[in-house]
Design a protein around this motif. Structure first.
Motif, short mmCIF file in Angstrom:
data_model
loop_
_atom_site.label_atom_id
_atom_site.label_comp_id
_atom_site.label_asym_id
_atom_site.label_seq_id
_atom_site.Cartn_x
_atom_site.Cartn_y
_atom_site.Cartn_z
N UNK A 150 84.65 64.56 86.20
CA UNK A 150 83.14 65.71 86.20
C UNK A 150 82.10 64.50 86.36
N UNK A 151 81.30 63.75 86.68
CA UNK A 151 80.62 63.07 88.17
C UNK A 151 80.27 64.09 88.71
N UNK A 152 81.49 64.28 89.87
CA UNK A 152 81.35 64.83 91.13
C UNK A 152 81.10 66.19 90.64
N UNK A 153 82.21 67.15 89.76
CA UNK A 153 81.43 68.62 90.17
C UNK A 153 80.23 68.67 89.15
N UNK A 154 79.35 67.65 88.73
CA UNK A 154 77.77 67.88 87.82
C UNK A 154 77.32 67.32 89.06
N UNK A 155 77.69 66.76 90.33
CA UNK A 155 77.37 66.27 91.39
C UNK A 155 76.93 67.97 92.47
N UNK A 168 74.48 72.03 94.65
CA UNK A 168 74.30 73.84 95.38
C UNK A 168 73.33 74.28 94.51
N UNK A 169 72.52 73.75 93.13
CA UNK A 169 71.39 74.46 92.86
C UNK A 169 69.60 74.15 93.38
N UNK A 170 70.40 72.95 93.91
CA UNK A 170 69.37 72.45 94.74
C UNK A 170 68.66 72.81 96.42
N UNK A 171 70.67 73.50 96.44
CA UNK A 171 70.34 73.62 98.24
C UNK A 171 69.47 75.42 97.86
N UNK A 172 69.85 76.47 96.81
CA UNK A 172 69.67 77.32 96.23
C UNK A 172 67.80 76.84 96.43
N UNK A 173 67.62 76.73 95.79
CA UNK A 173 65.75 76.36 95.34
C UNK A 173 65.17 75.85 96.74
N UNK A 174 65.85 75.28 97.43
CA UNK A 174 65.51 75.17 99.15
C UNK A 174 65.00 76.08 99.57
#
Length: 192
Positions: free
Chosen positions: A60-65, A70-76
């Motif tokens: 679960x932690x790996x999936x959350x990371x 992915x969200x950070x990359x999209x935001x970047x």
């Protein structure tokens, strides 16, 4: 020579949480008993459940990371695109830019050109060389924020007693002594 009697002591069973006599017959009898066997199976079952829960938590932690990355990359990517749009729109309308904005955008363009090349090409994004903390004192010079933060809103001077003015002078003198003493440590640990 006289021999002394030494007690055999007791043996602790971790599964049953009891002491048993420390001799082979008592140990074997206890380990063959139903109560001990039941306690061993319970312990093994709880260990399996705990390891399964721990493994599930790690997944679960790996999936959350992965989601966060992915969200950070999209935001970047979104930020890069908006920066490029802003850069091209300001290049088309140079009369609307202020002097500070022009200087800042020129500096960032120069920094991007001077950015080191990686194996796959240029480094994506801006390289910022200015301080990220504007309130930080750089080489003994206070920032404008630190200088202006003690101004009074009403602009009226406060009446100061003689003792208070002497205390302020003493504090200022102590501050100057401290600055002189620590000037060598203000980011310069080696002599030039």
């Amino acid at each position: 020579m006289t021999e002394y009697w030494v007690s055999q002591g007791n043996k602790w069973c971790d599964f049953c949480k009891i002491y048993i006599s420390n001799n082979p017959l008592s140990i074997r009898t206890h380990e063959l008993g139903q109560r001990h066997k039941d306690n061993v199976t319970k312990k093994i079952a709880t260990m399996r459940k705990e390891s399964a829960a721990k493994e599930k938590e790690q997944k679960e932690a790996a999936r959350a990371l992965k989601e966060i990355e992915a969200k950070a990359k999209r935001s970047y990517q979104k930020d890069l695109a908006s920066f490029e749009r802003a850069d091209t729109s300001t290049a088309l309308e140079p009369n609307k830019k202020s002097a500070d904005e022009a200087q800042c955008s020129a500096a960032t363009r120069n920094e991007n050109r001077a950015a080191p090349k990686s194996k796959g090409g240029s480094v994506p994004g801006l390289v910022i060389s200015t301080s990220l903390n504007p309130t930080r004192v750089v080489k003994g010079a206070p920032s404008s924020i630190a200088v202006n933060k003690r101004k009074r809103d009403d602009g009226k001077a406060k009446a100061i007693s003689k003792e208070e003015s002497e205390a302020l002078k003493a504090r200022e003198a102590a501050r100057k002594r401290m600055e002189e003493r620590e000037k060598q440590f203000m980011g310069l640990y080696r002599s030039y």
